[in-house]
Design an enzyme around this catalytic site. Structure first.
Site, PDB file in Angstrom:
ATOM      1  N   ASP A 183       0.827  -1.198   0.000  1.00 50.31           N
ATOM      2  CA  ASP A 183       0.000   0.000   0.000  1.00 50.31           C
ATOM      3  C   ASP A 183       0.867   1.256   0.000  1.00 50.31           C
ATOM      4  O   ASP A 183       1.876   1.331   0.704  1.00 50.31           O
ATOM      5  CB  ASP A 183      -0.895  -0.020   1.246  1.00 50.31           C
ATOM      6  CG  ASP A 183      -1.798   1.187   1.340  1.00 50.31           C
ATOM      7  OD1 ASP A 183      -2.699   1.310   0.499  1.00 50.31           O
ATOM      8  OD2 ASP A 183      -1.597   2.019   2.249  1.00 50.31           O
ATOM      9  N   GLU A 228       1.490  -0.295  -5.009  1.00 48.75           N
ATOM     10  CA  GLU A 228       0.560   0.763  -5.393  1.00 48.75           C
ATOM     11  C   GLU A 228       1.368   2.041  -5.585  1.00 48.75           C
ATOM     12  O   GLU A 228       1.824   2.642  -4.617  1.00 48.75           O
ATOM     13  CB  GLU A 228      -0.501   0.970  -4.314  1.00 48.75           C
ATOM     14  CG  GLU A 228      -1.492   2.068  -4.668  1.00 48.75           C
ATOM     15  CD  GLU A 228      -2.286   2.574  -3.475  1.00 48.75           C
ATOM     16  OE1 GLU A 228      -3.406   3.083  -3.694  1.00 48.75           O
ATOM     17  OE2 GLU A 228      -1.794   2.492  -2.336  1.00 48.75           O
TER      18      GLU A 228
END
Length: 476
Positions: A183, A228
């Site tokens: 993330d 990401e």
């Protein structure tokens, strides 16, 4: 083929209305029938929030989702079906309720150095890389929180932080995880809006993830790390291959949806040419939408043909594509974020057995947007996804081929060539509601046979490909 699951919304195995790990295990056969060979679980760690992106214990499982034993059962059952399991790993920041941060509030505690605190010359009104305030007050102190004040940023210049995160990764690999979706990967060092294109910040990010990757490879040589990295250009993604195995292709996601919506390839050809020279063959991670974006069917205003074309383009591009749960049914969802993460629609009756009830439905989908309604319907969107994923299994070149993009005269045709894996194919999609033709001449003259087609009347006639409306073919 990867499939993103929000566990809370997926399937409830114990009757409390909350999706759980047991529910994921119970629906592995559905995923296998779809053709999925990897699942990404959104955060399953202990957290005070419904979404889990603010962790309070990296080694604990959210008790609403189950136990470590439930995780082991899930991994074992998935591996028995040839399905990999990767976990969302959120390390840019913790929860402000994490014991590390609670201890760090005391400047004399060693954990104080685990977070970033404003010095006397800090610009306390600075804008964070995500657009909000960067600094957050805590008494007379101010700490960095790139996302929100509830998510204080860890300081990766502190060796103990790096060691702790490496240990977290090793721990979950030892529990059977096959890797991680990382993330906010670019935000480990990209904290302020002013740093967006700072090459020094990029170097620091890449150095950290290279170090983490080496540590994970030592623990598991087959580990899969995907980051990401929200950027607008393929060239901005290119440096991340090496430090990571893959990076989500945000520029391509936006363009695929736009091309389907407009029934014109538009900038898709030029974008794919940039991807071909920027991203190693077979390592792109294309997708259409995820848990932070409005669902594809909503972006396409409910147009079923446009949805089918978006799926067709996604699933005939090389790399490892990702599907967001319910996308294969045409589930809709618009902001705010909770409405993008509504319960998976298993039954015509939204109150059916096992249905997650973590929130009420707001999208307005009818009974036809459900697994029960589409499971045995050969003309359903679910069946179309199964067909396309089957194409990828049948022709490895669709997964691993080197990409090139010929110039074609019709703006309604999305066309690319894939070579390698002992094969050479031309993929052609008619994005429009009108029939289209493509003269197979020049560099395209050697494509003379329809290998795969979405409709029976797609054909080659006297060196010309004739495509009905909204048709897709793979030529050899």
């Amino acid at each position: 083929m990867w499939y993103e699951i929000f566990v809370r919304a997926w399937y409830d195995s114990d009757g409390d209305g909350i999706g759980d790990l047991g529910g994921v295990t119970s629906k592995l056969d559905y995923l296998k029938s779809l053709g999925v060979d990897g699942i990404w679980l959104m955060p399953i760690h202990s957290s005070p929030s419904y979404h889990g992106y603010d962790v309070t214990d990296y080694r604990a499982i959210n008790p609403q989702y189950g136990t470590l034993a439930d995780f082991h059962r899930l991994v074992d059952a998935a591996h028995a079906r040839g399905i990999r399991v990767i976990l969302d790993l959120v390390v840019n920041h913790t929860s402000d309720q994490h014991p590390w941060f609670l201890a760090a509030r005391d400047p004399a505690d060693p954990h104080h150095a685990w977070y970033t605190w404003a010095g006397p010359r800090a610009a306390l009104q600075a804008t964070s890389a995500t657009g909000g305030p960067a600094w957050h007050a805590l008494g007379k102190q101010h700490y960095l929180g790139t996302f929100t004040g509830a998510m204080p940023d860890l300081d990766f210049d502190t060796p103990a932080v790096r060691e702790a995160i490496d240990d977290v990764g090793r721990y979950w690999l030892a529990q059977g995880a096959d890797g991680f979706r990382l993330d906010a990967a670019q935000h480990v060092y990209y904290d302020f809006a002013s740093q967006k294109n700072d090459p020094a910040v990029l170097r620091e990010n890449l150095a950290w993830w290279s170090s983490f990757h080496r540590a994970m490879k030592q623990a598991d040589p087959d580990v899969y790390l995907i980051g990401e990295v929200t950027r607008e250009e393929p060239r901005e993604l290119a440096p991340w291959f090496g430090p990571l195995d893959a990076v989500f292709d945000f520029p391509l996601a936006s363009q695929l949806v736009a091309s389907a919506r407009n029934e014109r390839a538009g900038a898709l050809g030029a974008l794919l040419r940039h991807i071909a020279v920027s991203i190693p063959a077979g390592r792109d991670a294309p997708f259409l939408s995820n848990h932070d974006q409005e669902r594809v069917m909503s972006q396409l205003e409910g147009n079923a043909q446009h949805m089918r074309m978006a799926a067709a383009m996604l699933l005939t591009l090389p790399g490892e594509p990702f599907i967001y749960y319910g996308e294969e049914l045409g589930m809709r969802g618009r902001k705010p974020d909770p409405d993008l993460r509504e319960p998976m629609r298993w039954h015509r009756d939204p109150g059916g057995a096992g249905q997650s009830r973590w929130k009420r439905f707001t999208a307005g989908d009818g009974a036809d947007v459900s697994v029960d309604a589409q499971q045995d319907d050969a003309n359903s969107l679910l069946a179309w996804y199964r067909t396309l994923i089957g194409w990828r299994r049948e022709l490895p070149v669709l997964r691993k081929g080197s990409l090139s993009v010929p110039v074609v005269p019709s703006p309604s045709l999305a066309t690319w060539e894939l070579a390698g894996a002992g094969d050479d194919v031309l993929v052609v999609h008619n994005l429009s509601h009108r029939p289209q033709t493509l003269k197979l001449a020049g560099t395209l003259a050697h494509f003379s046979r329809v290998r795969l087609a979405s409709v029976a009347d797609a054909r080659i006639d006297a060196g010309t490909l004739r495509l009905p409306a909204y048709a897709s073919v793979v030529l050899q």
